[in-house]
Every structure is written in structure tokens, then in C-alpha cells.
Design a protein around this motif. Structure first.
Motif, PDB file in Angstrom:
ATOM      1  N   GLN A  80       0.834  -1.208   0.000  1.00 41.26           N
ATOM      2  CA  GLN A  80       0.000   0.000   0.000  1.00 41.26           C
ATOM      3  C   GLN A  80       0.865   1.253   0.000  1.00 41.26           C
ATOM      4  OE1 GLN A  80      -1.330   1.007   3.785  1.00 41.26           O
ATOM      5  NE2 GLN A  80      -1.547   3.077   3.022  1.00 41.26           N
ATOM      6  N   THR A  83       2.455   1.690  -3.453  1.00 38.28           N
ATOM      7  CA  THR A  83       1.455   2.197  -4.396  1.00 38.28           C
ATOM      8  C   THR A  83       1.234   3.688  -4.200  1.00 38.28           C
ATOM      9  OG1 THR A  83       0.372   0.039  -4.483  1.00 38.28           O
ATOM     10  CG2 THR A  83      -0.936   1.937  -5.180  1.00 38.28           C
ATOM     11  N   THR A  84       1.168   4.133  -2.975  1.00 35.49           N
ATOM     12  CA  THR A  84       1.001   5.558  -2.680  1.00 35.49           C
ATOM     13  C   THR A  84       2.206   6.352  -3.165  1.00 35.49           C
ATOM     14  OG1 THR A  84      -0.384   5.064  -0.759  1.00 35.49           O
ATOM     15  CG2 THR A  84       0.625   7.252  -0.839  1.00 35.49           C
ATOM     16  N   ARG A  87       2.550   7.581  -6.821  1.00 29.64           N
ATOM     17  CA  ARG A  87       1.753   8.722  -7.279  1.00 29.64           C
ATOM     18  C   ARG A  87       2.512  10.053  -7.225  1.00 29.64           C
ATOM     19  NH1 ARG A  87      -2.727   6.764  -3.420  1.00 29.64           N
ATOM     20  NH2 ARG A  87      -3.433   4.896  -4.502  1.00 29.64           N
ATOM     21  N   TYR A  88       3.628  10.096  -6.524  1.00 22.55           N
ATOM     22  CA  TYR A  88       4.371  11.339  -6.364  1.00 22.55           C
ATOM     23  C   TYR A  88       5.289  11.572  -7.558  1.00 22.55           C
ATOM     24  CZ  TYR A  88       2.832  11.739  -1.541  1.00 22.55           C
ATOM     25  OH  TYR A  88       2.070  11.882  -0.409  1.00 22.55           O
ATOM     26  N   GLU A 122       4.490  14.378   4.001  1.00 21.37           N
ATOM     27  CA  GLU A 122       3.936  13.288   3.188  1.00 21.37           C
ATOM     28  C   GLU A 122       4.260  11.917   3.796  1.00 21.37           C
ATOM     29  OE1 GLU A 122       1.869  14.154   0.871  1.00 21.37           O
ATOM     30  OE2 GLU A 122       2.395  16.272   0.978  1.00 21.37           O
ATOM     31  N   MET A 126       1.875   8.922   6.241  1.00 22.88           N
ATOM     32  CA  MET A 126       1.453   7.657   5.614  1.00 22.88           C
ATOM     33  C   MET A 126       1.294   6.579   6.669  1.00 22.88           C
ATOM     34  SD  MET A 126       3.554   7.201   2.092  1.00 22.88           S
ATOM     35  CE  MET A 126       3.680   8.558   0.967  1.00 22.88           C
TER      36      MET A 126
END
Length: 150
Positions: A80, A83-84, A87-88, A122, A126
Motif C-alpha cells: 500500500q 502504491t502511494t 503517485r508522487y 507526506e 502515511m
């Protein structure tokens, strides 16, 4: 996916040397038809053997801070978090590794303030991130995507 042969590796070598080299020029160098080169390149592209990309110098486009970040994750959160991270825009590479860190990423930032924001806002927010280890690149000795000898 079909197995690569000597001609495929030769074509890859010529493209690796100069990605703008024409199919006609490669064909002449290999003493085959342009159609043969085109067919093989299209097959290798379709099979995901390589892709055409533009490799930029990060410093010349204003990305002056390059980092490698090791992340220790809570069990069950690695996928997870990876995957996050994908996106950056700043993150160029994310991989799962054995050893001290569960995930290692490479990222580029305009300045140290952007890096600090990324780490403290960031990553810190998380769910499942236990710790991070940030290494800032001080000097680069090699940056290559060449994997075959020419």
C-alpha cells in the motif's frame, strides 16, 4: 515473449548507443533489411524488452536535490505504501528490498525545503511507515541505463 537472439542484442546495442539512430542506418550496419529491424524493434517494444524514453539531467531542469530514501514499514503495509509513493511526481523509483529497509526509493526535489516537506508531511502521514532513512546525493559518479555491451 520470444527469446532474444544475437541480432536483437545488436539492435539494442545500436539503440543504446544512439536512441535517435534510424532503422535504415541500423539495417545497413547489420546488413539486413529495414523491415527486419522495424519488425524486431516493434516486437521487443510489444514484449516490454525496452522502451524509448528521454533521460534528462535533473540538475539542468531545476531538480537539484537527489535522494535515496529507505523506509521501514509496518507488516502488511509495504504494498500500500509503495502504491502511494508511485503517485508522487518527485519519486522516480520504488522497490522492495531485503535487508534493513522494506522499501527504497529514489526521488528528485527542487530544493531542501521540498525534501523536508516530503519527509515531514507526506511520508510522516502515511499509515504504516515506521521510519525513514534519507541519504542525499553529494556527487554522482555514474548514471546509466546501459545493460548490454556494444
Amino acid at each position: 515473449m520470444s527469446k532474444l537472439d544475437e541480432m536483437d542484442f545488436s539492435i539494442l546495442g545500436f539503440l543504446q548507443e544512439n536512441g535517435k539512430r534510424s532503422y535504415t542506418e541500423i539495417a545497413k550496419l547489420l546488413n539486413v533489411s529495414e523491415g527486419t529491424v522495424r519488425t524486431r524493434i516493434n516486437r521487443m517494444l510489444k514484449d516490454g524488452v525496452f522502451e524509448f524514453i528521454i533521460h534528462m539531467d535533473p540538475n539542468k531542469i531545476g531538480l537539484n536535490v537527489q535522494v535515496i530514501i529507505g523506509i521501514v514499514t509496518k507488516l502488511g503495509h509495504q504494498e500500500q505504501i509503495a502504491t502511494t509513493l508511485n503517485r508522487y511526481q518527485e519519486v522516480r523509483f520504488v522497490g522492495a528490498f531485503s535487508g534493513r529497509h522494506d522499501l527504497i526509493l529514489q526521488a528528485y526535489f527542487k530544493n531542501n525545503d521540498d525534501l523536508v516537506h516530503f519527509v515531514n508531511k507526506e511520508l510522516a502521514n502515511m499509515d504504516g511507515v515506521i521510519s525513514v532513512d534519507v541519504s542525499i546525493e553529494l556527487k554522482q559518479y555514474k548514471d546509466s541505463f546501459s545493460y548490454i555491451e556494444k
